[in-house]
Scaffold this motif. Structure first.
Motif, PDB file in Angstrom:
ATOM      1  N   LEU A   1      11.552  -7.849   0.921  1.00 47.03           N
ATOM      2  CA  LEU A   1      10.922  -7.226  -0.180  1.00 47.03           C
ATOM      3  C   LEU A   1      11.870  -5.980  -0.281  1.00 47.03           C
ATOM      4  N   GLY A   2      12.384  -5.432   0.812  1.00 45.26           N
ATOM      5  CA  GLY A   2      13.268  -4.252   0.871  1.00 45.26           C
ATOM      6  C   GLY A   2      14.468  -4.534   0.194  1.00 45.26           C
ATOM      7  N   GLU A   3      14.841  -5.737   0.228  1.00 41.27           N
ATOM      8  CA  GLU A   3      16.287  -6.081  -0.365  1.00 41.27           C
ATOM      9  C   GLU A   3      16.102  -6.000  -1.835  1.00 41.27           C
ATOM     10  N   SER A   4      14.841  -6.432  -2.286  1.00 41.39           N
ATOM     11  CA  SER A   4      14.412  -6.508  -3.837  1.00 41.39           C
ATOM     12  C   SER A   4      14.263  -5.149  -4.434  1.00 41.39           C
ATOM     13  N   GLU A   5      13.516  -4.313  -3.569  1.00 40.42           N
ATOM     14  CA  GLU A   5      13.047  -3.029  -3.995  1.00 40.42           C
ATOM     15  C   GLU A   5      13.114  -2.050  -2.913  1.00 40.42           C
ATOM     16  N   PRO A   6      14.239  -1.694  -2.497  1.00 40.62           N
ATOM     17  CA  PRO A   6      14.079  -0.816  -1.278  1.00 40.62           C
ATOM     18  C   PRO A   6      13.367   0.451  -1.471  1.00 40.62           C
ATOM     19  N   GLU A   7      13.837   1.188  -2.630  1.00 43.81           N
ATOM     20  CA  GLU A   7      12.949   2.302  -2.604  1.00 43.81           C
ATOM     21  C   GLU A   7      11.433   2.153  -2.798  1.00 43.81           C
ATOM     22  N   GLU A   8      11.024   1.333  -3.464  1.00 46.16           N
ATOM     23  CA  GLU A   8       9.620   1.008  -3.692  1.00 46.16           C
ATOM     24  C   GLU A   8       8.824   0.690  -2.118  1.00 46.16           C
ATOM     25  N   ILE A   9       9.569  -0.276  -1.392  1.00 45.07           N
ATOM     26  CA  ILE A   9       9.120  -0.681  -0.352  1.00 45.07           C
ATOM     27  C   ILE A   9       9.035   0.538   0.834  1.00 45.07           C
ATOM     28  N   LEU A  10      10.163   1.155   0.592  1.00 50.37           N
ATOM     29  CA  LEU A  10      10.381   2.500   1.806  1.00 50.37           C
ATOM     30  C   LEU A  10       8.961   3.384   1.411  1.00 50.37           C
ATOM     31  N   ASN A  11       8.868   3.570   0.001  1.00 53.44           N
ATOM     32  CA  ASN A  11       7.557   4.431  -0.495  1.00 53.44           C
ATOM     33  C   ASN A  11       6.377   3.699  -0.006  1.00 53.44           C
ATOM     34  N   SER A  12       6.167   2.435  -0.141  1.00 50.56           N
ATOM     35  CA  SER A  12       5.083   1.874   0.197  1.00 50.56           C
ATOM     36  C   SER A  12       4.619   2.101   1.644  1.00 50.56           C
ATOM     37  N   CYS A  13       5.735   1.770   2.437  1.00 49.88           N
ATOM     38  CA  CYS A  13       5.478   1.868   3.944  1.00 49.88           C
ATOM     39  C   CYS A  13       5.215   3.339   4.218  1.00 49.88           C
ATOM     40  N   ASP A  14       5.884   4.188   3.733  1.00 47.90           N
ATOM     41  CA  ASP A  14       5.679   5.857   3.718  1.00 47.90           C
ATOM     42  C   ASP A  14       3.886   5.887   3.419  1.00 47.90           C
ATOM     43  N   GLU A  15       3.532   5.559   2.536  1.00 47.67           N
ATOM     44  CA  GLU A  15       2.199   5.865   1.778  1.00 47.67           C
ATOM     45  C   GLU A  15       1.137   5.003   2.913  1.00 47.67           C
ATOM     46  N   TYR A  16       1.597   3.850   3.145  1.00 45.04           N
ATOM     47  CA  TYR A  16       0.838   2.889   4.177  1.00 45.04           C
ATOM     48  C   TYR A  16       0.750   3.759   5.490  1.00 45.04           C
ATOM     49  N   LEU A  17       1.632   4.267   5.992  1.00 41.86           N
ATOM     50  CA  LEU A  17       1.761   4.726   7.279  1.00 41.86           C
ATOM     51  C   LEU A  17       1.079   6.250   7.194  1.00 41.86           C
ATOM     52  N   ARG A  18       0.867   7.032   6.134  1.00 40.76           N
ATOM     53  CA  ARG A  18       0.248   8.017   5.768  1.00 40.76           C
ATOM     54  C   ARG A  18      -1.418   7.802   5.970  1.00 40.76           C
ATOM     55  N   GLN A  19      -1.750   6.563   4.995  1.00 43.54           N
ATOM     56  CA  GLN A  19      -3.000   6.195   4.818  1.00 43.54           C
ATOM     57  C   GLN A  19      -3.531   5.851   6.109  1.00 43.54           C
ATOM     58  N   HIS A  20      -2.946   5.096   6.752  1.00 40.43           N
ATOM     59  CA  HIS A  20      -3.602   4.486   8.078  1.00 40.43           C
ATOM     60  C   HIS A  20      -3.104   5.302   9.186  1.00 40.43           C
ATOM     61  N   ASP A  21      -3.622   6.450   9.306  1.00 38.77           N
ATOM     62  CA  ASP A  21      -3.263   7.247  10.493  1.00 38.77           C
ATOM     63  C   ASP A  21      -3.681   6.837  11.801  1.00 38.77           C
ATOM     64  N   LYS A  22      -4.513   5.816  11.763  1.00 44.40           N
ATOM     65  CA  LYS A  22      -5.173   5.498  13.048  1.00 44.40           C
ATOM     66  C   LYS A  22      -4.749   4.136  13.478  1.00 44.40           C
ATOM     67  N   LEU A  23      -3.838   3.558  12.586  1.00 42.75           N
ATOM     68  CA  LEU A  23      -3.045   2.423  12.969  1.00 42.75           C
ATOM     69  C   LEU A  23      -2.346   2.510  14.500  1.00 42.75           C
ATOM     70  N   ALA A  24      -2.606   1.594  15.303  1.00 40.44           N
ATOM     71  CA  ALA A  24      -2.164   1.630  16.520  1.00 40.44           C
ATOM     72  C   ALA A  24      -0.480   1.496  16.737  1.00 40.44           C
ATOM     73  N   TYR A  25       0.166   2.157  17.320  1.00 40.12           N
ATOM     74  CA  TYR A  25       1.711   2.169  17.399  1.00 40.12           C
ATOM     75  C   TYR A  25       2.296   0.980  17.550  1.00 40.12           C
ATOM     76  N   PRO A  26       1.955  -0.128  18.169  1.00 39.94           N
ATOM     77  CA  PRO A  26       2.799  -1.259  18.133  1.00 39.94           C
ATOM     78  C   PRO A  26       2.877  -1.806  16.828  1.00 39.94           C
ATOM     79  N   HIS A  27       1.724  -1.625  15.897  1.00 33.65           N
ATOM     80  CA  HIS A  27       1.954  -1.918  14.588  1.00 33.65           C
ATOM     81  C   HIS A  27       2.790  -1.152  13.749  1.00 33.65           C
ATOM     82  N   ARG A  28       2.913   0.020  13.869  1.00 31.70           N
ATOM     83  CA  ARG A  28       3.455   1.090  13.312  1.00 31.70           C
ATOM     84  C   ARG A  28       5.009   0.813  13.487  1.00 31.70           C
TER      85      ARG A  28
END
Length: 1638
Positions: free
Chosen positions: A35-62
């Motif tokens: 997905l990142g190859e297609s839309e690198p900036e969009e995916i990077l922003n999505s990852c950023d948003e996801y990690l910020r929103q899922h603050d409790k996500l366990a570190y192995p998945h992060r």
């Protein structure tokens, strides 16, 4: 909208990171990257948003998400804008520092993201990270690690920040209390220092070329003080190593004066760490860097530290490096670098420290010191130049070391010295001598397995290294030429350097050739300058002698001869032309052969001839005298080398023969007799050979010297001429006698025959005879050999009859005494063999032996050899393998000697009488009851008869009066229990018949076709199969019968009858076979004798129940049957079942005459058919139903049919009754499947089998099957029986569940191989289609169904009749009959395709009715209907199928996903076949193709190979109807049956074509695939999401809207929870691809 979908897709994937399977996690990571190859900036922003929103996500998945971000950044760094970079930097920075605790995987992943962004946005990264790096506040662990890694990955970008970072960092060092923080500071300082060094080394490319070392020096020194003074003493080992690693690179940047000031503390501090750490590599590496830095600034402090440095570093080298632990090897390298640095600065002190260590008692110390010496010699050549003499003198002690590892190290030092000119100094020769001694080390017989550390180094490996080193020094180091030449020649002749000869010769040859190229041929060896060199005579002798064993010592023969050739001018100027021609031929002979293939005798003869030619070329008696003196001088050197010494004796004999000085000859012979080591066999042989070869030219001198030896007091132990022998023991005196006698034998063989014959009795035998009365084995063998050689000399020297050997009988008698004295229980010595060889030559000589002497000789030899125990028994007793092989060879040689002796005796009386006399001696042995005696006797007989035939020369026609007796002696042996006896017996008969033909007047080279046929019969005697043996014996008897004269016939028969009492049962049987054969062949001429013969046979039958007696009675049974056939048949049928062997033989005798046989067969058929085949009998157990019991009369008649038809003579009768026999037996098989024997017969059969193997099974079905089988074979249908057997049909027929399959196999074979028989068979079988026995209906329907599979029924005009009758079975109550009926109708498509069109409607109606069969719980009928319909479709009229096409397609579609694989297969195959008729209803049927397309493509992953094959076929058939040429070509090319399929690649291309041709079908195809998300088959569940992924990968943007993305993502989300990881992997992959349709 698009952005939100990409985000949703990314969110779905990121939600799935909680999957525990590593492969699924890997695929999710790949999908995010995709997905990142297609839309690198969009995916990077999505990852950023996801990690910020899922603050409790366990570190192995992060971690998975952060790794994907790192990859996207790395691959698209050039495309990122600043705003996205800022977002990523901020996220990564927060992720890295969110937890104060160190969570390595998580924070490392975040740090890696920052490092990746820092490749382009270093300032932005530093701006963010520096906010987390505040003065006075201890930073996060990974902040420092990020700084360190950035400094490595972006040197030019990072170094400008380092000054300020160092300034902020230095106060923090004191604040760091935890070990991990201290470690990361060290890690950072290490990488900062390395980056600064790289920056300074590349200033020309740097952005700021004004940066200098002193920019950082003070800060680095300040950091150094904290590290060295505080942290280096820490108790935590890991921290200490981190400090040490940092201080090495830091030392280069410290101010010079500060470094100089710190060295007195720094070096001891580093050295002290060696005691605290087992892993020393990092310490050594850092120390080396510090030493280099110190030398660079010209430090004066090192001088003071030198002793402690050397004392600490030296043990590091002395501890051996373990190759399996790479760091220990690296540590050695670093320590050696330290020594290089020190040796360049302090050469005197380093040597003063090292050289005394060479005298240490510790092996590791000595080895380690030598390794350092090699390093210094190689890496500090200029500093060591003036130290060469000192170093060489210090090597004296290591040269005497016996330790293998020390030796290897010394060799390596010598190699280094050679390259740097040490060996040209005084003392260099000692080093070379050491190297040659190592080349001469003996090879270990069984070298031990070397462990990884090679602690148990073998002498083999030292030798190997030394050999390689010597060769390399000779060929690659030019400065060594004058050192090695001619010095290495001194090592050629001493015996202790024998093992080194091959490398020595190779090196010397290379050096000599180099000298010749430089023009020094004439002065190659300067004896005036080199007094120690071996003389030309010594060199020639040595090289010639070692060449006699050319493959020993790594093929030393070729190397020695090549060197000899190069040195020819120095040996003698006259040898140039001869040696340049002859030596290459000798070398070529060695290279063309191997150690096994080379004939040692032939090779030695070549060398001796070469020596003779050399002497002739030189033609200088003085030179020859010097040469022979040198040879004699070298004799004692070869003690312990018996083969070489033996050859040297032969060389001496050759030299003495060429010597003209008779005094010298006698002197040397005297010396040889005095100095020989008589207790060694090879020496005795060698000395005798020497005397023999010398006698060629010096017979008188040789005999005179031997006469002196005989007359001397040597054997009386008193002082005399040979006083040197006065202290010899009795045993050794016997050995001396043995040598004397051998000498006489060799003299007789070698000396000129015209001179020696007159001396044999007068001089030679006179001195030999006095020693015959001995028990010493060696002396005995030498006496025998000597007499043998004398006999050969007489035989070869005169024409037959010219020399009367008066003492011949006396010598023969003595040999017989020797033979008789040998023990009969074993053969331990070759006395028998040698004595018989000697007698072989003696009996040829005149005068003739007397008859008593001849008889005594023959009987003694036969008894001594033939009665020996068998070789196998000897091997069992003797567990020594080598000794057993020796015994085997001795046995073989002894038998050969016996044959040669008897041939020699037979040669003297080559007449029938002489032959009869010889076999009078051999006869009892030929008939012995001991196998090994018979085997040897017949082998000897065959050899004698062959010899007799080859020597026979008949001048007048005379009777061979004893032919019959001799043939009767051998012909029964053609079936002896031993295969070798059988083979030799045929050879004997073959020779006897040709001898008879010669006596009848035929030429010896005449070839009789009948007699020649015996050779072809021998093959049948190889295996102990009685049938084959007796058949072969019968054929042999036929040949004998045709070739034996009438007057010999009766004597032959009478002698044959005597053979019935032969102790070997096989031979007794063979006698009966041959008697019968002879009677058939020649009975007409024995009319008056027939009653007598019959009487003998009858009496034998009453006495013994043997096969050959029964054979003799068969004719009588035949006569009785021809007169009273009904009575005979009834009587035999009344015999108890199972029939015993006598009864079976009598039945088979009834097959002799076709007319009689036919009548008996008809009676038996009538008895089979008249009675019911079985009776129902209720079981005793309640509720277990009834069982079928066979009726006795049909069973007995079936057995009788088998016995009669098993006789080959019954063939004609069986042919005449083929149809009724076949039908009766086929229905008999049908009715006996599952039928049991009556109770009384069951017990009787068990009793019969317990007393011995029954002729065959009495079980009703097995009995019927066997009878049918033999009927086919006898009726000319062997191919049918063979085909059914190879297909397993007979076994199937007897199995209730598979009986119809067996009948199918039989019918197919009948159609192929017995077509003309079918009309009558079919006619007889039709009534049974309505039989009350269900089994008969099944059998007949199955038979007809398979016949319809062949065109033969059409050719025979049976098709319509059979089709009508089979069609009538569609309403049969039995499902199996209905199924078989459909199969038969379908088979018409294969058997008579041209008739399908005519009956198409009727056949199609039957198939459709079959698919709709209501009473078909397991779909067996439907399955058969589909299979049959597939076959019919190729041949029906299109109009017949059109009306049913859609109905059939819809009817079979549910079967595509049936749980039964055969239903899936048949329905898919049928669907493929239906596509042929889709042209008229193109659109309608195209819809059906689209309905089934997804199913067919997915079932290419079906777990059953046959279903996959069907799918391939159906798709190939559908291809042309889909209107897409690319898709059609793909199906045709990739889905061939013989081609394996890469499914993923194939589906990718299929989807590409589908989306190009039918983009509007996208949603329909996806929805069909969604149905298979719930499939029971894992591979299909995995294939369905993959199918969708490829579809969306190739669809155009215009058609994306038709997909219900929410439904699709929901379904994929659900499937992402599948229990099978492989499925989840495919789902994750597809989710990544959905970016295409967003």
């Amino acid at each position: 909208m698009t952005e939100s979908r990409i985000k949703r897709l990314a969110t779905t994937l990121m939600d799935a990171t909680t999957d525990k399977d590593p492969l699924v996690q890997e695929q999710i990571y790949n999908a995010l990257c995709y997905l990142g190859e297609s839309e690198p900036e969009e995916i990077l922003n999505s990852c950023d948003e996801y990690l910020r929103q899922h603050d409790k996500l366990a570190y192995p998945h992060r971690v998975i998400i952060l790794k994907a971000m790192e990859t996207v950044v790395k691959n698209n760094i050039a495309l990122l804008d600043k705003s996205t970079a800022k977002v990523v930097i901020f996220l990564a920075s927060n992720e890295m520092t969110k937890s104060k605790e160190v969570i390595r995987d998580w924070q490392q992943a975040a740090s890696n993201v920052l490092v990746a962004v820092g490749q382009r946005f270093i300032n932005k990264v530093m701006e963010e990270v520096l906010t987390k790096f505040q003065p006075g506040i201890l930073p996060h662990y990974f902040v420092m690690q990020t700084f360190a890694n950035l400094s490595v990955s972006n040197v030019f970008g990072m170094v400008p920040f380092l000054n300020s970072i160092l300034g902020t960092m230095l106060p923090m060092l004191g604040m760091a209390k935890q070990d991990h923080m201290k470690s990361v500071f060290c890690y950072a300082l290490q990488h900062f220092s390395e980056s600064i060094q790289e920056y300074l080394a590349n200033l020309d490319k740097a952005p700021d070329p004004t940066v200098r070392k002193d920019t950082f020096s003070n800060e680095i020194f300040s950091a150094y003080e904290v590290l060295f003074n505080n942290w280096l003493q820490h108790r935590e080992a890991k921290l200490r190593l981190a400090v040490v690693e940092a201080m090495g690179p830091m030392s280069y940047l410290m101010p010079s004066e500060k470094l100089e000031e710190q060295l007195p503390k720094l070096i001891p501090g580093i050295l002290a760490l060696y005691k605290k750490h087992t892993e020393a590599f990092y310490i050594s590496k850092s120390l080396c860097q510090i030493l280099e830095a110190s030398v660079n600034i010209g430090s004066r402090s090192l001088d003071v530290q030198l002793d402690s440095l050397l004392g600490t570093l030296h043990p590091q080298i002395c501890a051996p490096a373990d190759p399996s632990v790479p760091l220990t090897v690296k540590n050695h390298t670093e320590v050696l670098r330290c020594f290089t640095v020190l040796a360049c600065s302090f050469p005197d002190r380093v040597l003063a420290f090292l050289l005394p260590k060479l005298e240490s008692s510790n092996e590791r110390t000595r080895v380690g010191t030598l390794l350092i010496m090699r390093q210094i010699i190689n890496s500090a050549p200029s500093q060591m130049e003036i130290k060469k003499p000192f170093i060489l003198s210090s090597m004296r002690l290591p040269l005497q070391d016996s330790n293998n590892k020390v030796k290897r190290a010394v060799v390596q030092v010598i190699s280094a010295m050679a390259h740097h000119g040490y060996l040209e100094q005084p003392g260099g020769e000692a080093m070379m001598e050491f190297l040659v001694r190592q080349c001469a080390l003996p090879s270990d017989a069984q070298p031990k397995k070397q462990p990884l550390d090679a602690d148990d180094l073998t002498s083999d490996s030292v030798q190997s290294i030394s050999v390689n080193t010597l060769f390399l020094l000779s060929t690659t180091v030019d400065r060594m030429n004058n050192v090695l030449w001619p010095y290495l020649l001194e090592f050629v002749t001493p015996i202790q350097f024998t093992n080194a000869l091959t490398p020595l010769c190779k090196s010397l040859m290379y050096l000599a050739m180099k000298k010749q190229e430089e023009g020094e041929n004439a002065s190659l060896i300067r004896y005036d300058l080199n007094a120690n060199l071996p003389s030309p005579y010594a060199l020639t002798t040595r090289l010639l002698v070692v060449s006699s064993q050319p493959y020993v010592g790594d093929c030393r023969g070729a190397a020695a001869l090549r060197l000899l050739n190069v040195l020819h001018y120095s040996i003698h100027p006259a040898l140039d032309q001869l040696w340049s021609k002859k030596v290459p031929l000798l070398v070529e002979h060695i290279e063309e052969n191997t150690e096994k293939s080379l004939s040692q005798k032939e090779w030695e003869e070549k060398l001796l001839l070469f020596l003779q030619e050399t002497l002739a070329a030189v033609s200088d008696n003085t030179w020859i005298c010097h040469f022979v003196t040198e040879m004699c001088r070298q004799l004692n050197s070869y003690n312990g080398f018996p083969l070489e010494k033996n050859f040297l004796y032969k060389c001496i004999g050759t030299m003495l023969g060429a010597c003209t000085s008779k005094d010298l000859v006698q002197k040397q012979l005297q010396e040889l007799l005095e100095t020989a080591r008589y207790h060694e066999e090879a020496e005795r042989e060698g000395l005798a050979s020497c005397f023999g070869i010398c006698a060629i030219n010096h017979l008188e001198e040789t005999l005179a010297k031997l006469e002196d030896f005989v007359r001397s007091d040597v054997f009386k132990k008193s002082v005399g001429l040979f006083s040197i022998f006065k202290d010899r023991s009795d045993n050794e005196v016997e050995k001396i006698k043995s040598t004397l006698i051998l000498c006489y034998g060799y003299v007789a063989v070698y000396a000129p025959k015209e001179l020696v014959l007159s001396r044999i009795e007068a001089d030679i035998l006179k001195n030999i005879f006095q020693y015959f009365n001995t028990k010493d084995l060696t002396l005995k063998l030498c006496l025998i050999r000597s007499i043998c050689m004398i006999s050969q000399a007489i035989y070869n020297g005169v024409k037959c009859g010219d020399f009367i050997f008066s003492r011949k009988a006396e010598l023969v008698a003595q040999m017989v005494e020797f033979i008789k004295a040998e023990p009969l229980e074993a053969m331990r010595t070759p006395v028998r063999q040698r004595a018989m060889i000697t007698c072989t030559y003696l009996v040829i000589l005149e005068p003739h032996l007397s008859d008593p002497d001849r008889t005594e000789l023959i009987d003694s030899c036969l008894a001594s050899v033939l009665a020996l125990p068998p070789l196998e028994l000897v091997k069992e007793r003797d567990e020594n393998g080598g000794d057993a092989l020796h015994k085997e060879m001795l046995y073989g040689d002894t038998i050969s000697a016996l044959k040669d002796l008897l041939k020699s005796l037979l040669q003297r009386n080559l007449t029938p009488h002489g032959l009869q006399d010889m076999f009078a001696h051999l006869g009892p042995w030929i008939k012995s009851n001991k196998e090994h005696e018979r085997q040897r006797a017949v082998e000897v007989s065959a050899a004698l008869l062959d010899f007799y035939l080859s020597k026979l020369n008949v001048s007048t026609v005379i009777p061979f009066y004893n032919l019959g007796v001799l043939i009767a002696l051998f012909s029964p042996r053609c079936s002896d229990s031993l295969a070798s006896v059988r083979q030799h017996a045929v050879d004997c008969v073959y020779c006897l018949l040709y001898i008879q033909l010669c006596y009848e007047g035929f030429a010896r080279d005449h070839r009789d076709e009948m007699v020649e046929g015996l050779k072809a019969l021998k093959k049948g005697l190889e295996e102990p199969d009685f049938t084959v043996l007796f058949h072969t014996c019968n054929n042999i008897a036929m040949v004998i019968g045709k070739r034996v004269p009438p007057d010999q016939l009766m004597s032959l028969l009478l002698a044959m009858f005597e053979g019935l009492a032969d102790p070997d049962k096989n031979c007794s049987r063979a006698a009966t076979v041959m008697i019968n054969s002879l009677l058939k062949e020649r009975g007409g001429v024995l009319q008056e004798k027939v009653p007598d013969i019959m009487s003998i046979i009858h009496s034998k039958l009453e006495e013994v129940d043997e096969e050959h007696i029964r054979k003799a009675a068969q004719q009588t049974v035949y006569i009785l049957a021809s007169q009273h056939k009904s009575v005979v048949v009834s009587s035999l049928l009344g015999s108890s079942l199972p029939f015993d062997s006598h009864t079976c033989t009598m039945w088979r005798s009834l097959a002799t005459e076709p007319t009689l046989t036919s009548q008996i067969l008809e009676q038996l058929l009538e008895k089979v058919n008249r009675d019911v085949p079985y009776k129902e009998s209720k079981c005793f157990l309640l509720g277990s139903g009834s069982e079928r019991i066979a009726t006795p009369l049909p069973l007995a008649a079936t057995c009788a049919l088998y016995e009669i038809m098993s006789a080959p003579e019954s063939g004609a009768a069986v042919l005449g009754l083929y149809p009724p026999l076949f039908v009766t037996l086929l229905l008999r098989v049908s009715c006996t499947v599952g039928v049991q024997l009556p109770k009384n017969l069951q017990s009787r059969e068990r009793r019969s089998s317990s007393h011995g193997p029954a002729p065959r099974s009495l079980h009703p079905c097995s009995c019927a099957v066997e009878t049918l089988k033999v009927m086919l074979a006898r009726g000319g249908s062997e191919e049918v029986a063979r085909a059914v057997g190879s297909a397993g049909g007979w076994e199937l027929m007897a199995t209730p569940e598979r009986h119809h399959d067996g009948i199918t196999v039989l019918a197919g074979a009948m159609a192929r191989h017995a077509g003309p028989r079918l009309p009558l068979i079919v006619k007889n079988l039709i009534p049974t289609l309505s039989s009350v026995f269900e089994s008969q209906r099944i059998t007949t329907t199955a038979f007809f169904a398979e016949l319809l599979n062949s065109n033969v029924v059409n050719d025979l005009l049976l098709l319509e009749t059979m089709m009508d009758n089979v069609t009538g079975r569609q309403k049969d109550a039995c499902i199996l009959v209905r199924m078989l009926a459909l199969r038969g109708l379908g088979n018409i498509a294969c058997g008579s395709p041209e008739k399908v069109r005519k009956h198409g409607a009727k056949l199609l109606a039957s198939m459709v009715n079959g698919m709709d069969d209501k009473d078909d719980p397991h779909n067996l009928v439907a399955l058969e209907a589909m299979s049959s319909l597939s076959k019919l479709l190729d041949h029906v009229e299109e109009r017949d199928i059109q009306s049913m096409l859609l109905h059939i397609a819809i009817r079979i579609r549910p079967f595509f996903d049936s749980e039964q694989s055969d239903l899936r297969q048949s329905s898919i195959l049928l669907f493929g076949n239906l596509t042929k008729f889709s042209e008229c209803n193109c659109e309608v049927f195209f819809e059906q193709i689209l309905n089934g397309l997804v199913t067919l493509l997915l079932h290419l992953q079906d777990p059953k190979p046959e279903v996959v094959k069907a799918c391939k076929f159906a798709l190939r058939m559908c291809g042309p109807n889909m209107g897409c040429e690319g898709l059609c070509d793909m199906f045709l090319n990739h889905l061939r049956e013989d081609r394996s399929l890469h499914y993923g690649e194939f589906m990718n291309n299929v989807c590409k074509h589908l989306m190009q041709s039918y983009p509007e079908m996208l949603n329909r195809l996806i929805l069909t695939n969604l149905f298979y998300f719930k499939s029971n088959w894992v591979d299909i569940r995995a294939a369905a999401p993959m199918f969708i992924g490829f579809l969306v990968l190739h669809v155009d943007e215009d058609h994306c809207q038709q997909v219900d993305l929410d439904q699709l993502i929901s379904a994929l989300n659900l499937l992402l929870k599948d229990p099978v990881p492989a499925v989840r992997v495919k789902v994750a992959e597809t989710l990544g691809r959905l970016v295409r349709i967003l």
